[in-house]
Design a protein around this motif. Structure first.
Motif, PDB file in Angstrom:
ATOM      1  N   TYR A 119       8.864  14.297 -48.083  1.00  0.00           N
ATOM      2  CA  TYR A 119       7.437  14.514 -48.350  1.00  0.00           C
ATOM      3  C   TYR A 119       7.049  15.990 -48.231  1.00  0.00           C
ATOM      4  O   TYR A 119       6.046  16.415 -48.779  1.00  0.00           O
ATOM      5  CB  TYR A 119       6.543  13.601 -47.500  1.00  0.00           C
ATOM      6  CG  TYR A 119       6.692  13.670 -45.996  1.00  0.00           C
ATOM      7  CD1 TYR A 119       6.064  14.650 -45.245  1.00  0.00           C
ATOM      8  CD2 TYR A 119       7.422  12.699 -45.307  1.00  0.00           C
ATOM      9  CE1 TYR A 119       6.175  14.691 -43.863  1.00  0.00           C
ATOM     10  CE2 TYR A 119       7.525  12.728 -43.929  1.00  0.00           C
ATOM     11  CZ  TYR A 119       6.913  13.729 -43.211  1.00  0.00           C
ATOM     12  OH  TYR A 119       7.017  13.766 -41.842  1.00  0.00           O
ATOM     13  N   GLY A 151      -1.465  11.483 -47.833  1.00  0.00           N
ATOM     14  CA  GLY A 151      -0.354  11.151 -46.952  1.00  0.00           C
ATOM     15  C   GLY A 151      -0.797  10.373 -45.738  1.00  0.00           C
ATOM     16  O   GLY A 151      -0.163   9.393 -45.331  1.00  0.00           O
ATOM     17  N   ASN A 182       2.115  12.228 -53.052  1.00  0.00           N
ATOM     18  CA  ASN A 182       2.355  12.125 -51.617  1.00  0.00           C
ATOM     19  C   ASN A 182       2.124  10.713 -51.101  1.00  0.00           C
ATOM     20  O   ASN A 182       2.848  10.245 -50.216  1.00  0.00           O
ATOM     21  CB  ASN A 182       1.457  13.120 -50.870  1.00  0.00           C
ATOM     22  CG  ASN A 182       2.021  14.536 -50.900  1.00  0.00           C
ATOM     23  OD1 ASN A 182       2.801  14.913 -50.049  1.00  0.00           O
ATOM     24  ND2 ASN A 182       1.637  15.292 -51.908  1.00  0.00           N
TER      25      ASN A 182
END
Length: 506
Positions: A69, A121, A310
């Motif tokens: 990520y 995220g 994300n």
């Protein structure tokens, strides 16, 4: 209360000094990989896989997840500043991000990309934590027949990974299946496809395979293309990285929509960050009141895709951690890392290794905060790294690959194997064969064989066991539906061609 207690358990694991250090290393290396074009998170994870052998499994997965990520964060920098995506999922960001930079708004573009990634995220991690427990309860009902049918479903899902030719993707899956059977038979101890070579008795290692197919082949391709890093770095004002209230009002809807669609596209096998970013861009252009601004510097065209990729990266962990099925090739590398450390992901992972399960999830919260802190102040440093000539970078990367392969077992055979797979991967890409189906099939085939043989032992050798258990037959039906939907477009094209030719001849 379970949500809070699980989060506290995970945070207790993730903030341990060793885990915190490796989380930082992971997101930092991931950002660096995302900034530098031509390497990618898969190659980086494969190259650094041997470096995780000397640390606990939880620490290793925290670092490798951080690379993944983190690379998605870093990929936006080069897309916005030099119109070159550092990572495949950042391709869409080039469309409006670079146009914003040309208009002197590189700062807000980089800022909204960082904040959007952070928000998406975080929302994705909350959804991951919330959905993991109910999915595990369902997965606990799985036995060998259910796992076999699930693996069959996984093999059919390989068709969704085909970016070009489905037939070539299936051919590579066949090669991966064959490679996965090399070594000693787990039940009889009989050598298979070893040709009397002692080094192959333990089978082919995941690290040499992945490092060769993704790391070495990528280096060879980049050298062939003579990539020059002397790019015209955009000279623009990077001080105003905080988006204005107007920027936020235009972007917040795109961020939330990108987070939602990105997460669920990440959960779907074959979806992933690339598909999520393209889908988000298309949705934002469709719902926008000013669609004509897209491609000319619309901030929604940066916020949506960056949020989606994300969120997709987070969603991809659900099938891996709860079912043991990798949704994409990055998750296949992580699956390989877990298996190297003697851990089998699946429904029992939460019970047998709760520190790893919740520690990895909680580390993503910590990693997202680290990435937000890293990305905004260090933009100037990332820009300077873009000036490093590739002629200096590639020998260093090659050395790291060779040293990493030797470090696995102190055996030069692994180095030779990695170089062999590197050349094979280079030729595959030259002739437009994709490595992702090969790696996924390589990882899934031993699991498929084991579940198949255990099922036949349970049933006394009859195949009806796969058709009499509800979950198993459900997976097989879904497999048939997916297979038909994959084949129908090909059949339609053939029928159209036949009809067209018959009309011409008639």
């Amino acid at each position: 209360m379970d949500f809070i207690s699980n989060l506290i358990t995970g945070l207790g694991v993730s903030i341990q000094p060793l885990n915190l250090t490796f989380c930082f290393l992971g997101v930092f290396i991931g950002t660096l990989i995302g900034v530098l074009p031509g390497i990618g998170p898969i190659g980086a994870m494969a190259i650094l896989l041997p470096a995780t052998y000397g640390v606990p499994p939880t620490t290793a997965i925290i670092m490798l997840a951080g690379i993944y990520y983190g690379a998605l964060y870093g990929g936006s920098t080069t897309s916005i500043l030099v119109n070159i995506p550092g990572e495949a999922a950042a391709v869409v960001t080039c469309l409006d991000g670079y146009q914003m930079a040309l208009k002197g708004r590189a700062g807000p573009a980089l800022g909204i990309a960082a904040f959007g990634s952070f928000i998406a995220g975080t929302l994705g991690i909350i959804a991951l934590q919330a959905l993991s427990v109910p999915l595990v309860y369902i997965a606990l009902r799985f036995g060998p027949p259910e796992y076999f049918s699930l693996m069959i479903l996984g093999f059919v899902i390989l068709t969704f990974l085909a970016q070009k030719s489905m037939i070539r993707a299936l051919m590579m899956a066949g090669v991966g299946t064959l490679l996965g059977t090399i070594g000693l038979d787990t039940m009889t101890g009989t050598p298979r496809f070893t040709f009397g070579t002692a080094e192959l008795f333990d089978g082919i290692g995941m690290a040499p395979l992945a490092m060769g197919l993704f790391g070495i082949s990528e280096i060879l391709l980049n050298v062939e293309r003579k990539i020059k890093q002397e790019m015209a770095i955009l000279n623009t004002n990077l001080t105003g990285v905080l988006p204005t209230l107007k920027d936020w009002s235009r972007s917040i809807g795109a961020i939330l929509r990108g987070s939602f669609f990105g997460f669920f596209l990440g959960v779907l096998p074959g979806g992933g960050a690339v598909l999520a970013s393209f889908a988000s861009y298309a949705i934002e252009k469709r719902v926008s009141r000013n669609p004509e601004e897209f491609g000319k510097g619309a901030i929604e065209g940066v916020a949506g895709p960056e949020s989606a990729n994300n969120a997709a990266a987070t969603g991809a962990f659900i099938p891996l951690l709860t079912l043991g099925i990798p949704a994409n090739v990055v998750m296949a590398v992580l699956l390989g890392a877990l298996m190297i450390h003697g851990i089998s992901p699946g429904p029992m992972l939460m019970k047998t290794h709760p520190d790893l399960f919740w520690g990895v999830i909680a580390s993503m919260y910590v990693g997202n905060v680290m990435l937000l802190v890293l990305n905004l102040p260090l933009i100037g440093l990332w820009v300077q790294l873009l000036r490093v000539p590739y002629a200096i970078l590639f020998p260093l990367l090659l050395f790291i690959c060779l040293y990493g392969a030797y470090l696995i077992s102190n055996n030069t055979a692994d180095m030779s194997m990695m170089l062999g797979f590197g050349i094979f991967g280079y030729l595959m890409r030259k002739f437009q064969y994709e490595p992702a189906p090969l790696v996924l099939a390589f990882v899934l085939s031993p699991l498929l064989e084991k579940a198949f043989r255990q099922s036949l032992i349970l049933s006394g050798g009859t195949f009806t066991i796969f058709l009499t258990r509800p979950i198993s037959i459900g997976c097989l039906i879904l497999t048939g539906v997916l297979l038909i939907t994959s084949i129908l477009p090909m059949v339609r094209k053939v029928m159209v061609r036949i009809i067209t030719e018959s009309e011409k001849n008639g």
